[in-house]
Every structure is written in C-alpha cells, then in structure tokens.
Design a protein around this motif. Structure first.
Motif, short mmCIF file in Angstrom:
data_model
loop_
_atom_site.label_atom_id
_atom_site.label_comp_id
_atom_site.label_asym_id
_atom_site.label_seq_id
_atom_site.Cartn_x
_atom_site.Cartn_y
_atom_site.Cartn_z
N TYR A 222 13.04 -6.45 -8.58
CA TYR A 222 13.35 -6.08 -7.19
C TYR A 222 13.94 -4.68 -7.19
CZ TYR A 222 13.28 -11.21 -6.97
OH TYR A 222 12.95 -12.53 -7.09
N PRO A 223 13.18 -3.66 -6.86
CA PRO A 223 13.70 -2.28 -6.89
C PRO A 223 14.97 -2.15 -6.05
CG PRO A 223 11.32 -2.28 -6.61
CD PRO A 223 11.76 -3.71 -6.49
N GLY A 224 16.00 -1.59 -6.67
CA GLY A 224 17.26 -1.38 -5.98
C GLY A 224 18.13 -2.61 -5.84
N VAL A 225 17.68 -3.73 -6.41
CA VAL A 225 18.44 -4.98 -6.34
C VAL A 225 18.62 -5.51 -7.76
CG1 VAL A 225 18.40 -7.39 -5.57
CG2 VAL A 225 17.66 -5.57 -4.02
N GLU B 59 23.23 -13.20 -3.76
CA GLU B 59 22.29 -13.92 -2.91
C GLU B 59 21.26 -14.62 -3.79
OE1 GLU B 59 21.33 -12.01 1.03
OE2 GLU B 59 21.74 -10.18 -0.13
N ALA B 60 20.54 -15.57 -3.17
CA ALA B 60 19.41 -16.24 -3.82
C ALA B 60 18.13 -15.69 -3.21
CB ALA B 60 19.50 -17.75 -3.63
N TYR B 61 17.19 -15.25 -4.05
CA TYR B 61 15.93 -14.70 -3.57
C TYR B 61 14.79 -15.67 -3.86
CZ TYR B 61 16.93 -9.81 -2.20
OH TYR B 61 17.34 -8.68 -1.54
N ALA C 140 9.19 -14.22 -2.91
CA ALA C 140 8.77 -13.03 -2.15
C ALA C 140 9.89 -12.00 -2.04
CB ALA C 140 8.32 -13.45 -0.76
N GLY C 141 11.04 -12.27 -2.66
CA GLY C 141 12.15 -11.34 -2.60
C GLY C 141 12.92 -11.40 -1.30
N LYS C 142 12.94 -12.57 -0.67
CA LYS C 142 13.69 -12.75 0.57
C LYS C 142 14.87 -13.68 0.32
CE LYS C 142 10.66 -10.35 2.89
NZ LYS C 142 11.00 -8.99 3.38
N PRO C 143 16.03 -13.41 0.92
CA PRO C 143 17.18 -14.27 0.71
C PRO C 143 16.98 -15.65 1.33
CG PRO C 143 17.68 -12.59 2.36
CD PRO C 143 16.35 -12.26 1.78
N VAL C 144 17.41 -16.67 0.61
CA VAL C 144 17.31 -18.04 1.11
C VAL C 144 18.68 -18.71 1.00
CG1 VAL C 144 14.86 -18.33 0.60
CG2 VAL C 144 16.55 -18.85 -1.18
N VAL C 145 18.93 -19.66 1.87
CA VAL C 145 20.17 -20.42 1.87
C VAL C 145 19.83 -21.90 1.77
CG1 VAL C 145 22.23 -21.04 3.21
CG2 VAL C 145 21.38 -18.68 3.26
N GLY C 146 20.55 -22.60 0.91
CA GLY C 146 20.28 -24.02 0.72
C GLY C 146 19.09 -24.31 -0.15
#
Length: 653
Positions: free
Chosen positions: A501-504, A455-457, A460-466
């Motif tokens: 990113y803990p655990g990532v 995934e792309a983060y 803020a450590g949130k997945p983004v698309v595009g």
C-alpha cells in the motif's frame, strides 16, 4: 474454553481517577471525553498531539521553531530544528532507585539514580578515551545486567549509537548484525548463566572481534569469572587467556573503562539522530538494521509507558526480556518516567515455573510484563502467585494471548488487569494495547494506542471494521525507523513496509478492529490458514490445540498455494510423558472442528521434538512452510538466527 469478550475487569472510579492518562486529559482540558474521541484527535491532528506530549512531560531539550511534522510516509520528518538527548531525559532525576538487578544465581544489586549517573559518567569518559565520538557505533554482547544499561546510556550521552546482542546468540548471528554497522568498540561478557548452568562465551567473543575489523577496542566484563571468585563483575579484569586471540585494537576490562570519574555531560542531537540499531529476526535473510532516533523514542516511550502501562515515579517495572529483544529497550525506558527498572538475567522457569512471579513478589513489582507463552505455561502448571500486593498491572506480548490466558490472570490475581500489547521491533513500542480507563475482556486488546492510527485493510486496500484485515498504520509515528543502516536511498526500508500500500505502513499481521476501537490480533498475515475460502489466523488454532495438557507446543502449516488447496499439517511437541494416541488425535480434531470449522481439521498430526523459534521466541511458520514446499532447509531459514535450529530437519518432507 473461555468465551472471547467475557468481561474480566472493570476500572472503578478510584482507579480511573488516579490513572496517569486521566491527569493528562485534565491537563489537556478534555476531562469527560471518551478514549476513542481522544484517540481520533491524536491521529487526526498528530502535530498537536505530539507537541502536547513534549510539553506535558517537559522534555529536556530545545524544541526549535521548525514544523512538528513534514512530509509523508516513508519520508515523514518530525520536529525539525529540535535538539535533545535520550540519556539526558532518562537521567534527569537524582533521587530514588533507578535499577534493581536480579540474577538466577542469587546475585542482586540496586543503583539509585545518583549512582547510575555516576557510573554513566565514568563509562562515558572511558568511551571518549577509546576514541568514541558522535555517530560512532558501540556494540554490546551482553546479558540483561546493569553494565548493559550503563554502557547504552553512556553511548547515547555522546550522540554515539548503541547496538546489542544477547550472549545466547551464535557467532554468525552476531557477526551478521554487527558487521553491517562497523562498531568502534565491543563490550562483551565472558559468559552467562541460564537454567542453572554457566555458559562460557570467551571463544565466541574472540571470533566476533576477529570478524569486526572496525574495532578500536574490546571491553571485557568477566561476568562468569568474577561470580566464581565472589566478586562484582566491574571489579574484575579480563584474564590473559580470554584476550590473546583478539586481533583488533586494545583490550581492557570494565574496571579499566570506568576507572576515571568525570562530569556527566550530554551531547544534544537533532530529533532524528540515531539512538540505537535494532534488528529484524534475520531468519530468512540478513537481519535488517533498524535505526530509531533519540526524539521519536523519547516521546513514544514517555507516552506509552505513562498512559498505557500507567508508570511513573514510585512504580517498579519488570518485563522478562534479553538485550536482544526490543522489550529490553522498552523496559529501560522506565527511567524516562522516573520509575524503577528491574533487570533479570536468567531463565523464566528456573528453579521453578514460578520464578518470574517470585521475582515480582520479592522486588515489589507494580507492573509485570512477560510473553504470552509464560502466562499460558503458568496456567498449565497450576501456579498460584503469592506476595504480589503491590502489583497493579500485567502485560503480555510477543504473540497473541488466548482468552484462557486473560482468564487465568483474572483468577490468579484478582483485581489486577492484564493488557495484551502488540507492536514490534520496527517501532519499538506497542501500537495496540490497554489503559486503566478500559475494561478488560478475554482475548480482546482494549484499544489502539494514542498517536497510532492502526486500521484493518481489506484486499482492495479499504479500511474495514468488525472484519479481519491487514494491519496497517495510516499516519506516521515518531518512533518509526529514521532509516535502515546502509540503506542511503531508503529502498530496503520502503520495500519492507510500503510495497503493498503506497504511503501506508503494512505491518504483516491480521487484525480485527471492533466498533468500539478494541482489537484482536490473529497472527502473521503471511502464514494465515485459508481453507476453502475460510481464512483464519494461526493464533486461534494454537489457542485450541495448546489448551490440551498433553501438548507443550504446536505449529500449524497450510501448504496451499494460489488457486490450489494444499494439506493442513499440525505439528505438536508433547508434554513430558504424553503420547499421541488415537484418542488424543480424535480429541484434537474434534475440538478444532467444533471451535473453528470442519475445514480446519488437519490432514495429519505429526510429533516433533521442538517447534522452531527465533532467538526472541517467535514461532517460525513461514520458513517451515517453505521447507514443506521444497525449499532446502539451509535456504529456507538462517539457522544462526534461530534458538533451536536442530529441529528444522524434522519438518523436511
């Protein structure tokens, strides 16, 4: 310029029907599902997916009754209670050609699976005589020759642990690697051939052995001496001058190691038992000794080579590599799927820039792999490959392949799809790549690999698309390291991938994941360009600059720091006969302004004799940036881990 996303190849019905991925989907009962839905299943139910890989390929071993997956990254564990052996799975065939070896000096050798099994059995017996047991380390200082493969398989068959370095590595670089793992046996050549020249490494082997007090024995392969006498290397014994200075253990030749025939046996080991130790580049510190397990590599390479390279029995697989790059480990994985591995020892451009294409033609290669720079060099040289009627796929890795590279393959090899793959030593595979079910579009990586939740983060450590973000892996993969050597608490391992990113798993690349699951890699996230808030990967910059015939290579560095914009410096190595004229500077700046943004026009263009690279050929952006910000050269990079350390002084401010 080639437009990113331009359609270059589509799989016809016949191609899709015969694809090995299609057969797997039929076996699963998922015929007709699109790839993305199957990918989602593979990462949302990893236990079911990886169990299906074990069952579909009929992995040789005991499955056990433990959980398929327990725990979370970085402490996830796979197939507890299972036992198997990589070599047993790689050598389960008795018929067909296992290995083709080609050297740039014209030497050629073939080994059938039966002959390879016999050689592995002999060397295994020799290692036992030298005291090698399960868990011991065997180190190879070897070029890409059959003896390297034989020694690795023999080591693995015992449950011992393999580690290799290419003989073009300098002594300190090799010692930095091998001293950490305390090998019991060192297997080494007296030299190697490259670019039409011979390089004697006898003195280097003596120095390496002297620095490894753990050695019980050194096995010499007189590769250069035997070639000079017209003999096969395994039939020659080391000459006394080569061995007088060795301080530790006994000294024997390859023929002595393989002297006695013996039955081929395999020590079945737990799923996560160490198979080999690979290393990070070591350019900014001591190389990290990355340990992969038998089971994780067997499952991952079966899946990746079968479904993403479409390899199986009857296929001939060639990837240009040395033993010091993880692509060698990936290449020899061809044996797991019953394909033939082509080993090449030599330069990619000797005696001509078309050397690798000619090997592919002469050996009937069906899948050809190389680094992106070789494809771009082929484009610039105007190469027109011939005799490649059997070729069904081209792979590119090591750095992002620009759209122009995709288009060149499509034009030079009509009907042959080119797949750009990205992954790394850390997982010993590609976690984004291609399949025969995907169309090929210029500059686009068609898919995320099955079982790899890439995934792309955003910041803020949130997945983004595009959008461009940090490349992360949010579910464990079996081929992730089982540990780093000499890291009992796992602290160094955790710091390397899980500190942000803990655990990532944070891989350290910029990636954009599109709505359809396709991807674009933009280069290392720690060397990104950030000009006035416009963030851009270096790969896009190189795509523009290196399209110019006058530019042989380039490096771009942004000296900006947090809250402070710096200078954007473009370094170029010019093609033979070219000069950095005012006209060329204007043309470069104009192209960068038009194709990227006005903010990405460099403040200065400087000519240097070479671009610093790692031993595996990757550009060293971060150490150069450190040098420009005031770090002394000797502290910014480990010079012994570089292919061309002499060029670094040209980057001092």
């Amino acid at each position: 310029m080639v437009v990113e996303g331009e359609l270059l190849w589509e799989p016809g019905e016949e191609v899709a029907a015969r694809a090995r991925l299609t057969r797997y989907l039929e076996w699963l009962g998922r015929t007709g599902e699109d790839y993305e839905s199957v990918w989602r299943w593979s990462v949302e139910d990893p236990a079911a997916f990886w169990t299906s890989i074990w069952d579909y390929f009929e992995v040789v071993g005991e499955r056990g009754d433990g959980p398929v997956l327990s725990g979370a990254m970085p402490a996830a564990r796979w197939f507890e209670g299972a036992t198997l052996n990589y070599a047993e799975n790689a050598l389960r065939r008795d018929d067909g050609t296992a290995v083709i070896f080609v050297s740039e000096d014209g030497a050629r050798q073939e080994l059938t699976f039966a002959e390879l099994r016999e050689e592995v059995a002999r060397v295994r017996a020799g290692l036992v005589r030298l005291g090698v047991r399960r868990g011991d380390r065997v180190a190879g200082y070897l070029p890409n020759i059959p003896q390297a493969l034989i020694a690795f398989l023999a080591t693995a068959s015992l449950g011992a642990i393999w580690s290799a370095g290419s003989p073009d590595f300098g002594v300190p670089s090799v010692v930095d690697r091998f001293k950490q793992i305390e090998p019991k046996v060192l297997i080494a050549v007296d030299g190697y051939h490259y670019n039409g020249k011979s390089f004697d490494r006898s003195a280097a082997v003596n120095e390496i052995a002297a620095a490894l007090p753990s050695l019980r024995a050194t096995v010499w392969i007189p590769y250069l001496a035997a070639a000079g006498d017209g003999r096969a290397p395994q039939r020659a014994e080391p000459t006394p001058p080569h061995t007088l200075e060795l301080p530790h253990g006994e000294v024997i030749g390859w023929e002595g190691l393989r002297a006695e025939s013996a039955p081929l046996e395999f020590e079945r080991v737990p799923f996560d038992h160490p198979l080999w130790i690979l290393y990070s580049s070591g350019t900014t510190g001591l190389p990290k000794p990355i340990v992969h397990g038998h089971g994780g590599i067997v499952l991952e390479h079966l899946k990746s080579l079968s479904f993403h390279q479409d390899l199986g029995e009857g296929e001939v697989f060639f990837w240009y590599t040395t033993t010091g790059w993880m692509m060698w480990n990936y290449l020899v994985g061809a044996l797991l799927v019953g394909a033939t591995a082509v080993l090449y020892d030599g330069a990619a451009t000797h005696p001509s820039p078309a050397a690798l294409w000619r090997i592919a033609a002469s050996e009937g290669v069906t899948y050809f792999g190389t680094g992106a720079p070789y494809i771009m060099a082929s484009l610039k040289a105007g190469i027109e490959p011939e005799g490649l009627e059997r070729l069904r796929g081209v792979g590119s890795t090591g750095s992002p392949l620009p759209p122009e590279g995709f288009a060149w393959v499509a034009g030079a090899l009509p009907g042959v799809p080119v797949g750009s793959f990205s992954g790394g030593t850390d997982v010993c595979t590609g976690f984004v790549g291609a399949t025969l079910l995907h169309p090929i579009r210029a500059g686009i990586i068609p898919c995320r690999s099955l079982g790899a939740k890439v995934e792309a983060y955003d910041p803020a450590g949130k997945p983004v698309v595009g959008e461009v973000g940090e490349l992360v892996i949010t579910q464990p993969m079996p081929s992730m390291p089982v540990m780093f050597w000499n890291d009992p608490a796992g602290e160094r391992y955790a710091e390397s991938y899980f500190d942000v990113y803990p655990g990532v798993w944070r891989h350290g690349d910029w990636i954009k994941v599109n709505e359809d699951g396709s991807c674009v890699i933009y280069g290392r996230s720690d060397s990104t360009l950030n000009r006035g808030g416009v963030r851009m990967g270096t790969s896009e910059f190189y795509r523009v600059v290196e399209r110019f015939e006058e530019v042989a290579d380039s490096l771009v560095i942004d000296t900006g720091q947090l809250g402070q914009e710096g200078r954007l410096l473009l370094y170029v190595t010019l093609a033979e006969g070219a000069e950095l004229t005012p006209e060329l500077e204007r043309a470069l700046c104009g192209a960068l302004r038009q194709e990227l943004s006005p903010r990405h026009v460099p403040n200065e263009i400087r000519v240097v004799p070479g671009i610093p690279r790692t031993l595996s050929g990757k550009k060293l952006e971060v150490p150069v940036r450190k040098i420009l910000l005031g770090t002394p050269v000797e502290r910014a990079a480990n010079l012994d881990a570089m292919a061309n350390p002499e060029v670094l002084r040209h980057f001092q401010p």
